[in-house]
Design an enzyme around this catalytic site. Sequence first.
Site, mmCIF file in Angstrom:
data_model
loop_
_atom_site.group_PDB
_atom_site.id
_atom_site.type_symbol
_atom_site.label_atom_id
_atom_site.label_comp_id
_atom_site.label_asym_id
_atom_site.label_seq_id
_atom_site.Cartn_x
_atom_site.Cartn_y
_atom_site.Cartn_z
ATOM 1 N N ASP A 52 50.625 68.352 43.870
ATOM 2 C CA ASP A 52 50.374 68.944 42.833
ATOM 3 C C ASP A 52 50.852 68.295 41.497
ATOM 4 O O ASP A 52 51.824 68.154 41.513
ATOM 5 C CB ASP A 52 50.811 70.507 42.878
ATOM 6 C CG ASP A 52 50.132 71.045 44.018
ATOM 7 O OD1 ASP A 52 48.882 71.007 44.043
ATOM 8 O OD2 ASP A 52 50.969 71.771 44.859
ATOM 9 N N ASP A 65 53.690 62.692 45.422
ATOM 10 C CA ASP A 65 53.754 64.118 45.228
ATOM 11 C C ASP A 65 52.225 64.782 45.127
ATOM 12 O O ASP A 65 51.332 63.851 44.783
ATOM 13 C CB ASP A 65 54.496 64.666 43.949
ATOM 14 C CG ASP A 65 54.334 65.979 43.848
ATOM 15 O OD1 ASP A 65 54.630 66.640 44.645
ATOM 16 O OD2 ASP A 65 54.077 66.478 42.525
ATOM 17 N N ASP A 123 56.054 64.230 39.453
ATOM 18 C CA ASP A 123 55.625 64.931 38.306
ATOM 19 C C ASP A 123 56.610 66.054 37.711
ATOM 20 O O ASP A 123 56.741 66.764 36.959
ATOM 21 C CB ASP A 123 54.241 65.465 37.638
ATOM 22 C CG ASP A 123 53.968 66.793 38.584
ATOM 23 O OD1 ASP A 123 54.481 67.009 39.604
ATOM 24 O OD2 ASP A 123 53.442 67.550 37.987
ATOM 25 N N THR A 164 54.612 66.880 49.928
ATOM 26 C CA THR A 164 54.137 68.068 49.253
ATOM 27 C C THR A 164 54.901 69.178 49.633
ATOM 28 O O THR A 164 55.521 69.509 50.634
ATOM 29 C CB THR A 164 52.635 68.285 49.055
ATOM 30 O OG1 THR A 164 52.588 69.551 48.236
ATOM 31 C CG2 THR A 164 52.229 68.598 50.440
#
Length: 208
Positions: A14, A12, A165, A109
């Site tokens: 960000d 991922d 995250d 993303t």
Amino acid sequence: MDLSQVRAVLFDMDGTLVTSDAAVERAWATWSDEYCVDVAEVLAIAHGSPAESTVDRVLPHLDELARANAAARQLQLQYDDLSDVEAAPGAAEVIAVIERLGIRWAVVTSADRQLAKARLGAAGIDAPVLVTIEDITRGKPDPQGYLRAAELLETAPEQCVVVEDASVGIQAGHAAGAITAALKGLSGDLELTDLHQLAELIAPRPRE
């Protein structure tokens, strides 16, 4: 967990490979003020999700064109704010390790390509494969993005590690059939404190 069969790592962006959480939150705070919605409500669902899906959930009373314009405004706020975007701790280390071992990697993303390129560029990261929201029809938690990255890397999903995250990203990685590596206290197949730990887990294994 045995990582000897891992052939690709799917990151991922960000909050995982790039520390952009502050920029993301500033953009949503400004946007929430402009659209007279509760920023706490927005931030509770925005992380890891495409801007369009967040806007659809927060402003369901607007027509389709108005929601599209609201999403475009939110993205513009993010395009304009790269002031403290940088590589996450351990990002350079884990990329160096997997490249040295010949492990393929990609970034997947919920951002569009313009924003992804801007943030990765600000962080000094050049992803060999980049899958954005523009490359798929369904965003996280749907596994489509991670399945597309595995396909582009010519690697079976079960031989991939998905590093995330956000809970929607962990759900997407799990649905894709990949090993999930979770940051920020989330639950996954691997639970990481940071990317340095992932580098240590991958580095010792023998290669064919």
